[in-house]
Motif scaffolding. Structure first.
Motif, PDB file in Angstrom:
ATOM      1  N   HIS A  44       7.471  -7.468   4.758  1.00 41.75           N
ATOM      2  CA  HIS A  44       6.080  -7.872   4.926  1.00 41.75           C
ATOM      3  C   HIS A  44       5.419  -7.091   6.061  1.00 41.75           C
ATOM      4  O   HIS A  44       4.272  -6.653   5.953  1.00 41.75           O
ATOM      5  CB  HIS A  44       6.013  -9.376   5.205  1.00 41.75           C
ATOM      6  N   GLU A  45       6.211  -6.893   7.132  1.00 42.26           N
ATOM      7  CA  GLU A  45       5.666  -6.147   8.272  1.00 42.26           C
ATOM      8  C   GLU A  45       5.401  -4.697   7.895  1.00 42.26           C
ATOM      9  O   GLU A  45       4.411  -4.104   8.314  1.00 42.26           O
ATOM     10  CB  GLU A  45       6.650  -6.210   9.451  1.00 42.26           C
ATOM     11  N   GLU A  46       6.293  -4.094   7.058  1.00 47.82           N
ATOM     12  CA  GLU A  46       6.105  -2.709   6.644  1.00 47.82           C
ATOM     13  C   GLU A  46       4.850  -2.570   5.773  1.00 47.82           C
ATOM     14  O   GLU A  46       4.159  -1.552   5.834  1.00 47.82           O
ATOM     15  CB  GLU A  46       7.332  -2.222   5.861  1.00 47.82           C
ATOM     16  N   GLU A  47       4.562  -3.576   4.944  1.00 50.78           N
ATOM     17  CA  GLU A  47       3.408  -3.494   4.054  1.00 50.78           C
ATOM     18  C   GLU A  47       2.134  -4.023   4.702  1.00 50.78           C
ATOM     19  O   GLU A  47       1.072  -3.969   4.099  1.00 50.78           O
ATOM     20  CB  GLU A  47       3.692  -4.273   2.762  1.00 50.78           C
ATOM     21  N   LEU A  48       2.290  -4.531   5.923  1.00 43.27           N
ATOM     22  CA  LEU A  48       1.116  -5.053   6.612  1.00 43.27           C
ATOM     23  C   LEU A  48       0.105  -3.933   6.835  1.00 43.27           C
ATOM     24  O   LEU A  48       0.419  -2.901   7.399  1.00 43.27           O
ATOM     25  CB  LEU A  48       1.537  -5.655   7.970  1.00 43.27           C
ATOM     26  N   GLY A  49      -1.079  -4.110   6.349  1.00 38.07           N
ATOM     27  CA  GLY A  49      -2.122  -3.114   6.518  1.00 38.07           C
ATOM     28  C   GLY A  49      -2.199  -2.102   5.410  1.00 38.07           C
ATOM     29  O   GLY A  49      -3.156  -1.316   5.352  1.00 38.07           O
ATOM     30  N   LEU A  50      -1.205  -2.059   4.486  1.00 35.35           N
ATOM     31  CA  LEU A  50      -1.235  -1.074   3.398  1.00 35.35           C
ATOM     32  C   LEU A  50      -2.321  -1.380   2.371  1.00 35.35           C
ATOM     33  O   LEU A  50      -2.640  -0.531   1.543  1.00 35.35           O
ATOM     34  CB  LEU A  50       0.131  -1.012   2.701  1.00 35.35           C
ATOM     35  N   ASP A  51      -2.873  -2.609   2.450  1.00 32.16           N
ATOM     36  CA  ASP A  51      -3.962  -2.932   1.529  1.00 32.16           C
ATOM     37  C   ASP A  51      -5.317  -2.460   2.045  1.00 32.16           C
ATOM     38  O   ASP A  51      -6.356  -2.739   1.447  1.00 32.16           O
ATOM     39  CB  ASP A  51      -4.004  -4.428   1.256  1.00 32.16           C
ATOM     40  N   ASN A  52      -5.287  -1.708   3.132  1.00 35.65           N
ATOM     41  CA  ASN A  52      -6.511  -1.094   3.671  1.00 35.65           C
ATOM     42  C   ASN A  52      -6.877   0.101   2.792  1.00 35.65           C
ATOM     43  O   ASN A  52      -6.100   1.044   2.670  1.00 35.65           O
ATOM     44  CB  ASN A  52      -6.269  -0.655   5.112  1.00 35.65           C
ATOM     45  N   ALA A  83       1.723   5.928   0.879  1.00 34.04           N
ATOM     46  CA  ALA A  83       0.409   6.144   0.274  1.00 34.04           C
ATOM     47  C   ALA A  83       0.376   5.586  -1.146  1.00 34.04           C
ATOM     48  O   ALA A  83      -0.596   4.919  -1.543  1.00 34.04           O
ATOM     49  CB  ALA A  83       0.080   7.633   0.263  1.00 34.04           C
ATOM     50  N   ALA A  84       1.439   5.848  -1.912  1.00 32.99           N
ATOM     51  CA  ALA A  84       1.502   5.324  -3.281  1.00 32.99           C
ATOM     52  C   ALA A  84       1.473   3.800  -3.280  1.00 32.99           C
ATOM     53  O   ALA A  84       0.773   3.178  -4.097  1.00 32.99           O
ATOM     54  CB  ALA A  84       2.768   5.829  -3.975  1.00 32.99           C
ATOM     55  N   ARG A  85       2.215   3.192  -2.354  1.00 30.51           N
ATOM     56  CA  ARG A  85       2.228   1.726  -2.266  1.00 30.51           C
ATOM     57  C   ARG A  85       0.852   1.190  -1.866  1.00 30.51           C
ATOM     58  O   ARG A  85       0.401   0.167  -2.384  1.00 30.51           O
ATOM     59  CB  ARG A  85       3.289   1.292  -1.252  1.00 30.51           C
ATOM     60  N   SER A  86       0.171   1.890  -0.970  1.00 33.80           N
ATOM     61  CA  SER A  86      -1.156   1.460  -0.540  1.00 33.80           C
ATOM     62  C   SER A  86      -2.143   1.512  -1.704  1.00 33.80           C
ATOM     63  O   SER A  86      -2.913   0.562  -1.934  1.00 33.80           O
ATOM     64  CB  SER A  86      -1.654   2.342   0.605  1.00 33.80           C
ATOM     65  N   PHE A  87      -2.128   2.627  -2.461  1.00 31.49           N
ATOM     66  CA  PHE A  87      -3.018   2.730  -3.623  1.00 31.49           C
ATOM     67  C   PHE A  87      -2.703   1.634  -4.648  1.00 31.49           C
ATOM     68  O   PHE A  87      -3.603   1.082  -5.282  1.00 31.49           O
ATOM     69  CB  PHE A  87      -2.888   4.104  -4.277  1.00 31.49           C
ATOM     70  N   SER A  98      -5.490   3.584 -11.610  1.00 23.86           N
ATOM     71  CA  SER A  98      -5.792   4.287 -10.361  1.00 23.86           C
ATOM     72  C   SER A  98      -5.290   5.727 -10.430  1.00 23.86           C
ATOM     73  O   SER A  98      -4.074   5.973 -10.425  1.00 23.86           O
ATOM     74  CB  SER A  98      -5.145   3.570  -9.173  1.00 23.86           C
ATOM     75  N   LEU A  99      -6.204   6.674 -10.471  1.00 24.36           N
ATOM     76  CA  LEU A  99      -5.814   8.079 -10.450  1.00 24.36           C
ATOM     77  C   LEU A  99      -5.327   8.489  -9.073  1.00 24.36           C
ATOM     78  O   LEU A  99      -4.550   9.448  -8.946  1.00 24.36           O
ATOM     79  CB  LEU A  99      -6.994   8.956 -10.887  1.00 24.36           C
ATOM     80  N   ASP A 100      -5.770   7.792  -8.026  1.00 20.46           N
ATOM     81  CA  ASP A 100      -5.246   8.058  -6.688  1.00 20.46           C
ATOM     82  C   ASP A 100      -3.756   7.749  -6.633  1.00 20.46           C
ATOM     83  O   ASP A 100      -2.979   8.486  -6.016  1.00 20.46           O
ATOM     84  CB  ASP A 100      -5.993   7.207  -5.648  1.00 20.46           C
TER      85      ASP A 100
END
Length: 536
Positions: A44-52, A83-87, A98-100
């Motif tokens: 959870h801590e690693e993914e924290l903020g990846l939804d930005n 980056a892939a996880r964030s997209f 998502s093409l990104d």
């Protein structure tokens, strides 16, 4: 498109029983539960903020910058994965793909390939292909096309040529659907696929693709364009490999005119080498020598005395002279070529030197100097052992097959059998078990089994070779007829007249064969030569 994680409906939910007050103090998480809770917290801590939504583009740019600089590829891999996880997280609620995310997956797969982790890149690329919808517009079509082509390249590096060609074919279909059949970009993809097919001897299919390329050039390009010259040269190589020397010569002359018109002198010299090959195939030896010498002069002046192209022309001249019975001149050119391969120009690939040694070995074999041929082939295999680039394992198998033939010719049947067994295993693993060359190798291995009195295994090998060569070459090709003869003789040796009779009817005869095996070692050498020409 990524979706939110949902609980597995097949997983039973825990019972919700209320503990008694007397036991409340004794209930606490076990050590295993604590470990799971700890891991969940870390994730959870690693993914924290990846939804930005701003983080994905930043991480992707950082990954690309790291790739360009060559610094810290592990960091680049981590940035691309994040980056892939964030997209993926940012697009979780969106109804459109998502093409990104697709772009990030392409970059992530490319980094894996750069690290030599080709197997890890395959599932990433397969996922990237499943995301875009070509029906949503050209951007989605381009993303799907790029994914198919990158996946094909990855399969090629793994040695799975059949899967690579399948991916390229799917990519071509997507591109044609989006751009139309006659777009110049379609011609580029057709040529790319044709080259891949030609390397594993799928020659008729490759020829059709190149014909389509030439038709596109006729519609969109000026006469004698550089693109036309390149495609005509490829078409000539395919025609040459199919034995149509006159058609090959016609394409080569047109390619030479186009290359000269564009000022590509070294390209003209390379075409002259191919012209020499065509003249040699037609028995026009004087014209062949002239074409080779013309190319040799240009290569020496432009690239230096020790460039591999110089050695290649010398091997061609050595082969020509041994064919015309001028063994002294043939040996002289072999020795000159070996001096080039002994001290090639800096930066020369090891596998290219090994291929050159194998070509010289073939000339020595033709001249009857089998001991020298074996030495050169063994040296070539040692050079490539452990150092061959991914995607070129088939070249090693080809050289080893050539070595197996020489072992057979000198009567070292045990060594020949062991060598062919390794070659067959490599070609099966590399997805080349359906090629005509594979059929010829199986036939030669069957002949080796006959010499070792292993008739049952020989029958199995001949039978498999028969199926392959009938499909790839046709029932009336000399290689196929040779296998019919060998299979009939092997059945006869096993005491199976019915089997021998059936094979003899394939040959168009109504009497049993006399058991004399029809050896096609020269066919194996021809296939090796054609394959190396197409790969050069």
């Amino acid at each position: 498109m990524a979706s939110k994680t949902s609980p597995d409906p097949n997983t039973p939910s825990p019972a919700k029983s209320k503990p008694s007050p007397s036991k409340k103090s004794s209930i606490s998480p076990s050590s295993q539960q604590k470990k799971r809770l700890s891991l969940t917290a870390v994730e959870h801590e690693e993914e924290l903020g990846l939804d930005n939504p701003d983080l994905g583009p930043f991480l992707l740019k950082l990954a690309r910058d790291l790739i360009a600089s060559g610094d810290n590829p592990s960091k680049a891999l981590d940035c691309a994965a994040r980056a892939a996880r964030s997209f993926e997280l940012c697009n979780a609620e969106s109804p459109s793909p998502s093409l990104d995310l697709v772009m990030a997956l392409h970059v992530l797969a490319a980094i894996h390939c750069g690290l030599g982790q080709f197997a890890e890149a395959v599932p990433i690329l397969e996922r990237s292909i499943s995301i875009p919808d070509p029906n949503l517009g050209p951007d989605h079509a381009l993303a799907a096309f790029s994914g198919h082509m990158q996946l094909g390249d990855t399969y090629a590096m793994l040695g799975s040529q059949d899967l690579a060609i399948k991916s390229y074919t799917l990519g071509l279909a997507v591109q044609k659907e989006a751009l139309g059949d006659t777009d110049p970009r379609v011609a580029e993809t057709c040529r790319y696929l044709a080259e891949a097919q030609a390397q594993i001897m799928q020659l008729p299919a490759a020829a059709e693709l190149v014909k389509h390329c030439l038709a596109i050039h006729k519609e969109h390009s000026a006469p004698a364009s550089a693109e036309e010259a390149s495609d005509r040269r490829l078409m000539a190589l395919i025609c040459e490999a199919m034995g149509d020397h006159e058609a090959a010569l016609e394409h080569l002359v047109l390619a030479s005119v186009a290359a000269a018109a564009n000022g590509f002198d070294e390209e003209v010299a390379a075409i002259d080498v191919s012209i020499g090959d065509s003249y040699l195939g037609m028995g026009r030896y004087d014209e062949s020598v002239f074409a080779y010498q013309k190319a040799l002069t240009v290569f020496k002046a432009a690239r230096g005395e020790n460039h591999l192209s110089v050695g290649t022309v010398m091997v061609r001249l050595a082969d020509l002279y041994q064919r015309t019975g001028k063994m002294r001149e043939g040996r002289s050119y072999c020795e000159s070529a070996l001096r080039v391969y002994a001290k090639p120009v800096p930066g020369t690939a090891t596998e290219d030197v090994a291929a050159g040694l194998a070509e010289v070995a073939a000339v020595y074999e033709a001249m009857g100097d089998l001991d020298e041929s074996v030495k050169l082939l063994q040296k070539a295999v040692r050079m490539m052992d452990g150092s061959v680039a991914p995607g070129r394992q088939g070249q090693v198998a080809g050289i080893e097959a050539q070595m197996g033939v020489v072992y057979y010719m000198v009567g070292r049947y045990g060594d020949a059998y062991d060598t062919f067994k390794v070659v067959v295993a490599k070609m099966r693993a590399g997805g080349e078990a359906g090629s005509a060359f594979f059929g010829v190798v199986l036939n030669q291995m069957g002949l080796t089994c006959v010499q070792r009195f292993e008739i049952k295994e020989a029958v199995e090998l001949f039978a498999e070779a028969k199926v392959i060569l009938e499909k790839e070459c046709g029932a009336f090709h000399p290689d196929t007829l040779g296998v019919y003869s060998n299979l009939a003789a092997a059945y006869d040796a096993m005491g199976s007249p019915a089997g021998a009779y059936n094979c003899s009817t394939d040959l168009g005869k109504w009497e049993l064969l006399d058991g004399c095996l029809f050896e096609i070692k020269s066919s194996l050498s021809n296939h090796l030569y054609r394959t190396r020409s197409l790969m050069s």
